[in-house]
Enzyme design. Structure first.
Site: not given
Ligand SMILES: [Zn+2]
Length: 381
Positions: A23, A206, A209, A287
């Site tokens: 990200h 996503h 998670e 990430d």
């Molecule tokens: Zn992520």
């Protein structure tokens, strides 16, 4: 000379790598956050470097994904101008290049950068400019994934999907659904996925998670996701896990992040070692380089330390990363051949894997070595 007990960090650092789940707003340099805030007159909770670091970098004190996501309020506050976006993207690519990431997929949501009046298309252009400069200077390849955010609602997701269509073949390679899964099921964003798929654009989501395997099921079967971000809780459904394996759906696993957000309670209980053992297409990613204080090299080193992954296993994971890239097939095939050749020149200094590097070459075909049988902990679904 003594033989090292562990693979040397330097060796992992030198291996060619991918980062497919990274990200932009989670991967700024801390000094850039401070510098941008000063230049733009943005008020940060603190201008003390140490204090800001402890606010941004997550660790033991993080208790949930929502906790983790709060740190983004700070980075986003300084990412509302074209200059800031271009610089952030450029520096991220430089940092990735520094650890020999050859292919980087950067993701972010343009809608989180329009508070000061930028249009979403200007946001996309600015990020692409930064990445283009890095590619020109350093040769690092990249692709951009635009993120829809679950909590912003289906209309916003559709706007992101439209941007993906507009910027297809101009640097944007995929669509993603991000944000908290709880109370925000992927199927509500189906229309956005449909628009992206109708335009032959790759998509990921996503899932699994902060919610169970149902979330992964929806991402794949209701939304058509080609890859899954995290997939930590996929382990709870043996049936779906086999489907993901059979279809070679890549998992973008980000181990440190998963432990910090409590998607996994610890490294020891994280299912990634089982996934690798079972033969799933696992990729290892960062990430958020800032919030998780990490790099791909560090993630691989931590996996090596916690799971005892051999150099051979790490090479196979690296190959899985290149195979799973949202990249045109011919270009990918050329790159894969180059990477496999390069990987074959690295051997384990501890000697244990000597003579086994040929496996990497064979992994270029679709059929790899047969996975070991499943561990009995899988539940039927
Ligand atoms: Zn992520």
């Amino acid at each position: 000379m003594t033989t090292p007990a562990e693979l040397p960090y330097d060796l992992l650092h030198r291996l060619p790598k991918t980062d497919l789940h990274c990200h932009l707003d989670g991967s700024l340099r801390i000094d850039t956050v401070l510098d941008l805030a000063k230049k733009q007159g943005v008020k940060l909770p603190t201008f003390d470097r140490g204090a800001l670091t402890s606010l941004l970098v997550q660790g033991e004190h993080t208790t949930s994904l929502d906790d983790y996501l709060r740190a983004f309020d700070i980075t986003l506050s300084v990412m509302q101008t074209e200059e800031a976006l271009e610089r952030s993207a450029y520096e991220l690519a430089v940092d990735a290049h520094e650890e020999n990431v050859r292919y980087l997929e950067v993701r972010y949501s343009p809608l989180l950068h329009i508070r000061e009046g930028l249009r979403p298309a200007q946001v996309v252009e600015a990020v692409l400019r930064g990445l283009r400069t890095a590619k020109r200077e350093l040769g690092i390849r990249y692709g951009v994934i635009l993120c829809a955010i679950r909590s912003l609602g289906p209309e916003s997701s559709l706007r992101i999907a439209e941007l993906c269509v507009a910027f297809k073949n101009r640097g944007v390679v995929g669509f993603d659904l991000a944000g908290s899964e709880v109370n925000n099921p992927a199927k509500l964003h189906r229309q956005a996925f449909q628009l992206v798929i109708d335009n032959n654009i790759n998509c990921t989501a996503h899932a699994g998670e902060s919610f169970g395997p149902d979330s992964v099921h929806q991402a794949i079967h209701k939304c058509g996701a080609h890859r899954i971000g995290h997939g930590t809780r996929l382990v709870e459904s043996g049936d779906l896990l086999n489907y993901v394996n059979d279809h070679r759906i890549a998992l973008e696993v980000c181990p440190s992040s998963n432990v910090q957000t409590r998607a996994a309670t610890s490294w020891e209980t994280h299912p990634v070692d089982f996934y690798v053992d079972y033969g799933l297409r696992v990729t290892i990613n960062t990430d958020n380089r800032l919030m998780s204080n990490t790099t791909v090299t560090k993630e691989l080193q931590l996996c090596h330390q916690h799971y005892g992954w051999s150099l051979q296993t790490i090479k196979e994971i690296i190959i899985a990363g290149f195979k799973s890239a949202f990249m045109p097939y011919r270009e990918k095939a050329d790159l894969l051949a180059e990477i496999a050749r390069e990987l074959s020149t690295y051997t384990d200094p501890r000697g244990e894997m000597a003579g086994r590097v040929g496996l990497v070459e064979s992994d270029l075909s679709t059929s790899g070595p047969l996975p070991t049988p499943p561990k009995p902990k899988l539940t039927a679904s």
